[in-house]
Design a protein around this motif. Structure first.
Motif, PDB file in Angstrom:
ATOM      1  N   UNK A  62      -0.725 -12.017   8.026  1.00 13.19           N
ATOM      2  CA  UNK A  62      -1.080 -10.693   7.526  1.00 13.19           C
ATOM      3  C   UNK A  62      -0.527 -10.474   6.120  1.00 13.19           C
ATOM      4  N   UNK A  63       0.775 -10.692   5.963  1.00 16.89           N
ATOM      5  CA  UNK A  63       1.392 -10.470   4.655  1.00 16.89           C
ATOM      6  C   UNK A  63       0.993 -11.541   3.657  1.00 16.89           C
ATOM      7  N   UNK A  64       0.787 -12.758   4.141  1.00 12.12           N
ATOM      8  CA  UNK A  64       0.363 -13.814   3.219  1.00 12.12           C
ATOM      9  C   UNK A  64      -1.041 -13.525   2.679  1.00 12.12           C
ATOM     10  N   UNK A  65      -1.954 -13.045   3.544  1.00 12.58           N
ATOM     11  CA  UNK A  65      -3.285 -12.680   3.081  1.00 12.58           C
ATOM     12  C   UNK A  65      -3.202 -11.614   1.992  1.00 12.58           C
ATOM     13  N   UNK A  66      -2.372 -10.615   2.209  1.00 10.23           N
ATOM     14  CA  UNK A  66      -2.217  -9.527   1.247  1.00 10.23           C
ATOM     15  C   UNK A  66      -1.733 -10.053  -0.104  1.00 10.23           C
ATOM     16  N   UNK A  67      -0.693 -10.863  -0.067  1.00  8.97           N
ATOM     17  CA  UNK A  67      -0.147 -11.425  -1.304  1.00  8.97           C
ATOM     18  C   UNK A  67      -1.161 -12.339  -1.986  1.00  8.97           C
ATOM     19  N   UNK A  68      -1.852 -13.148  -1.207  1.00 12.99           N
ATOM     20  CA  UNK A  68      -2.859 -14.042  -1.796  1.00 12.99           C
ATOM     21  C   UNK A  68      -3.970 -13.254  -2.474  1.00 12.99           C
ATOM     22  N   UNK A  69      -4.386 -12.163  -1.847  1.00 15.45           N
ATOM     23  CA  UNK A  69      -5.408 -11.317  -2.483  1.00 15.45           C
ATOM     24  C   UNK A  69      -4.865 -10.701  -3.775  1.00 15.45           C
ATOM     25  N   UNK A  70      -3.695 -10.102  -3.700  1.00 18.46           N
ATOM     26  CA  UNK A  70      -3.133  -9.422  -4.863  1.00 18.46           C
ATOM     27  C   UNK A  70      -2.928 -10.349  -6.048  1.00 18.46           C
ATOM     28  N   UNK A  71      -2.587 -11.595  -5.767  1.00 16.66           N
ATOM     29  CA  UNK A  71      -2.317 -12.550  -6.842  1.00 16.66           C
ATOM     30  C   UNK A  71      -3.518 -13.455  -7.146  1.00 16.66           C
ATOM     31  N   UNK A  72      -4.705 -13.049  -6.667  1.00 12.58           N
ATOM     32  CA  UNK A  72      -5.947 -13.691  -7.074  1.00 12.58           C
ATOM     33  C   UNK A  72      -6.278 -15.008  -6.406  1.00 12.58           C
ATOM     34  N   UNK A  73      -5.584 -15.339  -5.322  1.00 11.44           N
ATOM     35  CA  UNK A  73      -5.874 -16.584  -4.600  1.00 11.44           C
ATOM     36  C   UNK A  73      -6.822 -16.259  -3.447  1.00 11.44           C
ATOM     37  N   UNK A  74      -8.071 -15.976  -3.795  1.00  9.06           N
ATOM     38  CA  UNK A  74      -8.991 -15.401  -2.822  1.00  9.06           C
ATOM     39  C   UNK A  74      -9.420 -16.381  -1.731  1.00  9.06           C
ATOM     40  N   UNK A  75      -9.565 -17.636  -2.054  1.00  8.33           N
ATOM     41  CA  UNK A  75      -9.927 -18.608  -1.010  1.00  8.33           C
ATOM     42  C   UNK A  75      -8.800 -18.768   0.007  1.00  8.33           C
ATOM     43  N   UNK A  76      -7.574 -18.784  -0.485  1.00  7.84           N
ATOM     44  CA  UNK A  76      -6.434 -18.860   0.429  1.00  7.84           C
ATOM     45  C   UNK A  76      -6.365 -17.608   1.293  1.00  7.84           C
ATOM     46  N   UNK A  77      -6.627 -16.455   0.694  1.00 11.07           N
ATOM     47  CA  UNK A  77      -6.610 -15.196   1.447  1.00 11.07           C
ATOM     48  C   UNK A  77      -7.674 -15.202   2.535  1.00 11.07           C
TER      49      UNK A  77
END
Length: 215
Positions: free
Chosen positions: A92-107
Motif C-alpha cells: 500500500x505505502x510502496x504503491x503510494x510512494x512509487x506513484x508520487x515519485x513517478x515510478x508508475x509501472x512499479x506502482x
C-alpha cells in the motif's frame, strides 16, 4: 495501541504536517514497545517509514528501507498470521510512494498485489479509498505515458467507486473524485471541463485541509 495505529495512518494520509507527525509516531512507537504490543508496532512500521521517505530520510524514496524498517527482511521475520496484513501495508505505502515519485509501472505492480483490497469488507475505509484513488491516478498516468488505452476499464472502475464515496463522505473524497475526473478529462482532450474540475479539487482540498492533495 490499535487506535494509535489507525490514527497515525489516517493522519499521514490526511496531510498532517510531517515533521510533527514524525515526532508523534516516534513517541507512540516507544509506547508500543513499552506495552509489549509488538504486532501492532510491526504493522505500524510501513507508515512510519513512508513518513520518513517523504521528508527525505531514506536513500531510496520508493523503498521502505531506513530507520524504521527494511521491507526486504521485515516480512520474512514475522509470524505467519501477521504476514498478510503486513504485506498489504507494505505494498500500500510502496504503491503510494512509487506513484508520487513517478515510478508508475512499479506502482501498477504494487497495486496489483493488493487488488483484493477493492472488494475487502475487512480493510479500513480510508485504506481502501486511498488505494483506489492512487491506483486510478496511476492508471491515468500510465495511459498518458504509454499512449495506449488498455487501462481504461480500470480507470472507469476507480472513478465509479470514487463517485459513490464522494457522495457518502464528501469531506474525504469529493476533492479526490474531482481530481481523478479532471485527470481523465484532460487525458481525453476535454481541457475546459478538466480545468474546472482541477480548480474544484484544489478549492475543496484546501477547505477540507488535505494540503498534500491540494498541492
Amino acid at each position: 495501541m490499535m487506535i494509535v495505529h489507525f490514527y497515525t495512518g489516517t493522519a499521514l494520509w490526511s496531510g498532517h504536517p510531517l515533521g510533527s507527525l514524525k515526532e508523534e509516531m516516534t513517541s507512540y512507537s516507544k509506547q508500543m514497545t513499552e506495552y509489549n504490543t509488538h504486532v501492532i508496532n510491526t504493522i505500524n512500521k510501513p507508515s512510519r517509514q513512508a513518513a520518513l521517505n517523504l521528508i527525505g530520510q531514506s536513500s531510496n524514496p520508493i523503498k521502505l528501507i531506513g530507520e524504521e524498517m527494511n521491507e526486504d527482511t521485515l516480512i520474512v521475520n514475522v509470524e505467519d498470521d501477521v504476514r498478510p496484513m503486513l504485506s498489504s501495508m507494505i505494498n500500500f505505502y510502496r504503491m503510494w510512494l512509487e506513484y508520487l515519485f513517478g515510478e508508475h509501472k512499479l506502482a501498477a505492480g504494487s497495486s496489483e498485489v493488493n487488488r483484493h483490497l477493492e472488494e475487502s469488507c475487512m480493510a479500513r475505509p480510508y485504506f481502501v479509498m486511498n488505494y483506489v484513488f492512487y491506483k486510478g491516478l496511476n492508471a491515468i498516468a500510465l495511459v498518458r505515458k504509454e499512449g495506449t488505452y488498455e487501462r481504461t476499464a480500470a480507470i472507469e472502475k476507480a472513478l465509479s467507486k470514487m463517485k459513490v464515496w464522494a457522495v457518502s463522505t464528501p469531506w474525504n473524497c469529493q476533492h479526490k473524485f474531482d481530481l481523478m475526473s479532471a485527470e481523465y478529462l484532460y487525458l481525453c482532450g476535454n481541457l475546459d471541463e478538466a480545468a474546472k474540475l482541477y480548480e474544484n479539487a484544489v478549492l475543496t482540498a484546501t477547505k477540507h485541509r488535505f494540503i498534500h492533495e491540494q498541492a
